[in-house]
Write a protein that holds these residues in place. Structure first.
Motif, short mmCIF file in Angstrom:
data_model
loop_
_atom_site.label_atom_id
_atom_site.label_comp_id
_atom_site.label_asym_id
_atom_site.label_seq_id
_atom_site.Cartn_x
_atom_site.Cartn_y
_atom_site.Cartn_z
N GLU A 285 -11.71 -11.73 7.17
CA GLU A 285 -10.56 -11.75 6.27
C GLU A 285 -9.93 -13.14 6.21
N ALA B 188 0.84 -1.20 0.00
CA ALA B 188 0.00 0.00 0.00
C ALA B 188 0.87 1.25 0.00
N GLU C 100 -4.51 3.64 -0.05
CA GLU C 100 -5.09 3.36 1.25
C GLU C 100 -5.04 1.85 1.50
N GLN C 101 -5.22 1.48 2.76
CA GLN C 101 -5.28 0.05 3.10
C GLN C 101 -6.67 -0.48 2.73
N ASN C 102 -6.86 -0.78 1.47
CA ASN C 102 -8.13 -1.29 0.96
C ASN C 102 -7.85 -2.61 0.26
N ARG C 103 -8.34 -3.69 0.83
CA ARG C 103 -8.00 -5.03 0.32
C ARG C 103 -8.43 -5.22 -1.13
N ALA C 104 -9.46 -4.50 -1.55
CA ALA C 104 -9.92 -4.63 -2.93
C ALA C 104 -8.82 -4.25 -3.92
#
Length: 278
Positions: A193, A146, A152-156
């Motif tokens: 998660e 990231a 941003e810390q967005n898993r998508a």
């Protein structure tokens, strides 16, 4: 766990974790690197970790500590060395050769953190080195990824990296561990998660706090319904009537021999978990 934290390393001896990673990198301040390295090797020599796999995460190749970390780790009784900031297949070959030059045991494996954009772009070539080096495992590192992506810390955002890494890893028979979940006070989010990671095909998840262990163990273990299904599939194919069949019906479902292989993997995992809990 930070190799500089003696209390944490002692605590690790009691944790229901498959692997303990003694960290010399991010969790250790620059002025504590030498002490952490010495502590990691001393801790391993003293033992007390039972059947847990012991791994040392060294500093990156472009740091002044890297070579010293590798030398000390190769002389230790660690099971693997985890190297961060891997960028290319050449990195893996160079590190594996360095381990050989240091006289590392044949049992000392190499793990690679996949946390740089260029590593994702090179992932197939990196994975392919497993056939000729000590590489056995990929560990995803989404915090650094990231940062490098300025995201941003967005898993998508990491889905393409996840898919490519898992495909490359499976193509060359590597183990693949998911990245950490930073908010250890959010068990609901962490549980979700873990379920997602298992569904994607990860073998496990790296953890940053003991509070996450029980959830990870539960979510990555096959549940009773999966075990029962696996037993039924194995029993059906063991029936002499089905000896020469490629496809049969089990509990009303079309079942192929690829499902038999999956069932055998499920039962092997269940057996390993049972043995570890004894």
């Amino acid at each position: 766990m930070p190799a500089s934290n003696a209390r944490a390393l002692e605590k690790a001896k009691t944790l229901a974790a498959d692997t303990i990673i003694l960290d010399l990198e991010d969790a250790v301040a620059p002025n504590a690197k030498d002490d952490a390295r010495n502590a990691a090797c001393k801790t391993l020599a003293e033992g007390g970790y039972g059947t847990r796999e012991m791994v040392i995460r060294v500093n990156a190749m472009d740091t002044p500590w890297f070579v010293h970390d590798i030398k000390s780790s190769c002389a230790s009784i660690a099971n693997a060395i985890l190297v961060p900031k891997i960028r290319s297949a050449d990195d893996i070959v160079e590190i594996s050769n360095l381990m050989d030059q240091q006289g590392a045991s044949d049992n000392l494996k190499l793990w690679a953190m996949i946390e740089m954009p260029i590593a994702v772009l090179n992932i197939a070539q990196i994975a392919e080195t497993a056939s000729s080096t000590r590489l056995t495992t990929f560990v995803m590192g989404f915090n650094d990824l990231a940062k490098e992506m300025r995201a941003e810390q967005n898993r998508a955002l990491f889905m393409p990296a996840i898919a490519q890494t898992i495909m490359a890893g499976r193509a060359f028979e590597l183990n693949i561990l998911d990245s950490v979940y930073n908010d250890f006070k959010d068990p609901t989010g962490f549980e979700q998660e873990c379920r997602e990671a298992k569904a994607f095909g990860f073998d496990g998840k790296t953890l940053i706090h003991p509070a996450q262990i029980d959830i990870a163990n539960r979510e990555f273990a096959p549940d009773e319904s999966k075990i029962a299904e696996a037993r039924a599939i194995i029993a059906a194919f063991q029936d002499p009537v089905n000896a020469d069949k490629g496809v049969i019906t089990v509990d009303g479902k079309m079942t192929e021999r690829l499902h038999l292989q999956q069932a055998e993997q499920t039962m092997a995992l269940a057996a390993a978990i049972s043995a570890a809990s004894q």
